[in-house]
Scaffold this motif. Structure first.
Motif, PDB file in Angstrom:
ATOM      1  N   MET A   1       0.842  -1.178   0.000  1.00  0.00           N
ATOM      2  CA  MET A   1       0.000   0.000   0.000  1.00  0.00           C
ATOM      3  C   MET A   1       0.886   1.239   0.000  1.00  0.00           C
ATOM      4  O   MET A   1       1.927   1.268   0.624  1.00  0.00           O
ATOM      5  CB  MET A   1      -0.883   0.004   1.234  1.00  0.00           C
ATOM      6  N   SER A   2       0.413   2.255  -0.653  1.00  0.00           N
ATOM      7  CA  SER A   2       1.204   3.473  -0.767  1.00  0.00           C
ATOM      8  C   SER A   2       0.870   4.426   0.380  1.00  0.00           C
ATOM      9  O   SER A   2      -0.129   4.282   1.077  1.00  0.00           O
ATOM     10  CB  SER A   2       0.904   4.157  -2.101  1.00  0.00           C
ATOM     11  N   TYR A   3       1.721   5.423   0.519  1.00  0.00           N
ATOM     12  CA  TYR A   3       1.474   6.442   1.542  1.00  0.00           C
ATOM     13  C   TYR A   3       0.236   7.261   1.202  1.00  0.00           C
ATOM     14  O   TYR A   3      -0.424   7.781   2.105  1.00  0.00           O
ATOM     15  CB  TYR A   3       2.690   7.348   1.695  1.00  0.00           C
ATOM     16  N   ASP A   4      -0.076   7.381  -0.078  1.00  0.00           N
ATOM     17  CA  ASP A   4      -1.288   8.100  -0.464  1.00  0.00           C
ATOM     18  C   ASP A   4      -2.532   7.415   0.096  1.00  0.00           C
ATOM     19  O   ASP A   4      -3.455   8.076   0.562  1.00  0.00           O
ATOM     20  CB  ASP A   4      -1.408   8.185  -1.985  1.00  0.00           C
ATOM     21  N   PHE A   5      -2.545   6.095   0.053  1.00  0.00           N
ATOM     22  CA  PHE A   5      -3.675   5.363   0.603  1.00  0.00           C
ATOM     23  C   PHE A   5      -3.813   5.640   2.095  1.00  0.00           C
ATOM     24  O   PHE A   5      -4.913   5.917   2.583  1.00  0.00           O
ATOM     25  CB  PHE A   5      -3.509   3.854   0.368  1.00  0.00           C
ATOM     26  N   TYR A   6      -2.719   5.567   2.813  1.00  0.00           N
ATOM     27  CA  TYR A   6      -2.769   5.822   4.257  1.00  0.00           C
ATOM     28  C   TYR A   6      -3.203   7.250   4.557  1.00  0.00           C
ATOM     29  O   TYR A   6      -3.947   7.500   5.502  1.00  0.00           O
ATOM     30  CB  TYR A   6      -1.411   5.549   4.901  1.00  0.00           C
ATOM     31  N   TYR A   7      -2.725   8.175   3.751  1.00  0.00           N
ATOM     32  CA  TYR A   7      -3.070   9.585   3.917  1.00  0.00           C
ATOM     33  C   TYR A   7      -4.580   9.787   3.817  1.00  0.00           C
ATOM     34  O   TYR A   7      -5.210  10.383   4.693  1.00  0.00           O
ATOM     35  CB  TYR A   7      -2.331  10.390   2.846  1.00  0.00           C
ATOM     36  N   TRP A  54       3.341  11.871   9.378  1.00  0.00           N
ATOM     37  CA  TRP A  54       3.626  12.363   8.030  1.00  0.00           C
ATOM     38  C   TRP A  54       4.928  13.156   7.992  1.00  0.00           C
ATOM     39  O   TRP A  54       5.731  13.011   7.069  1.00  0.00           O
ATOM     40  CB  TRP A  54       2.464  13.216   7.531  1.00  0.00           C
TER      41      TRP A  54
END
Length: 96
Positions: A1-7, A54
């Protein structure tokens, strides 16, 4: 999973948790101040932890852009929730 998803997951979870808690308290207690303060504290806790996470991951523009996005999301959630709670309070009080 990417950081964009977590964001985006953090922003979505904050919206759902904060609004669910605020509306639930308002339905149960009919106290605008209590509902607003509790939801504000929960929302603040979520976004402070998310901002620290972040900021530890990124530098430069990516860090500032992400933190700015968290700030905008925090303010939007609080404003929308407050107006929703205010309308709930107004509709629950019988006219005089």
């Amino acid at each position: 999973m990417s950081y964009d998803f977590y964001y985006w997951f953090i922003m979505s979870a904050a919206f759902i948790i904060t609004n669910g808690l605020g509306v639930g308290l308002m339905l149960k207690t009919q106290k605008l101040l209590l509902s607003t303060l509790v939801s504000f504290i929960v929302n603040l806790a979520i976004f402070v932890v998310a901002s620290i996470w972040w900021a530890s991951l990124f530098e430069g523009f990516a860090r500032m852009f992400g933190l700015f996005g968290f700030g905008v999301a925090f303010v939007n959630i609080e404003v929308l929730l407050f107006f929703g709670l205010f309308i709930m309070k107004k509709k629950s009080t019988p006219p005089v």
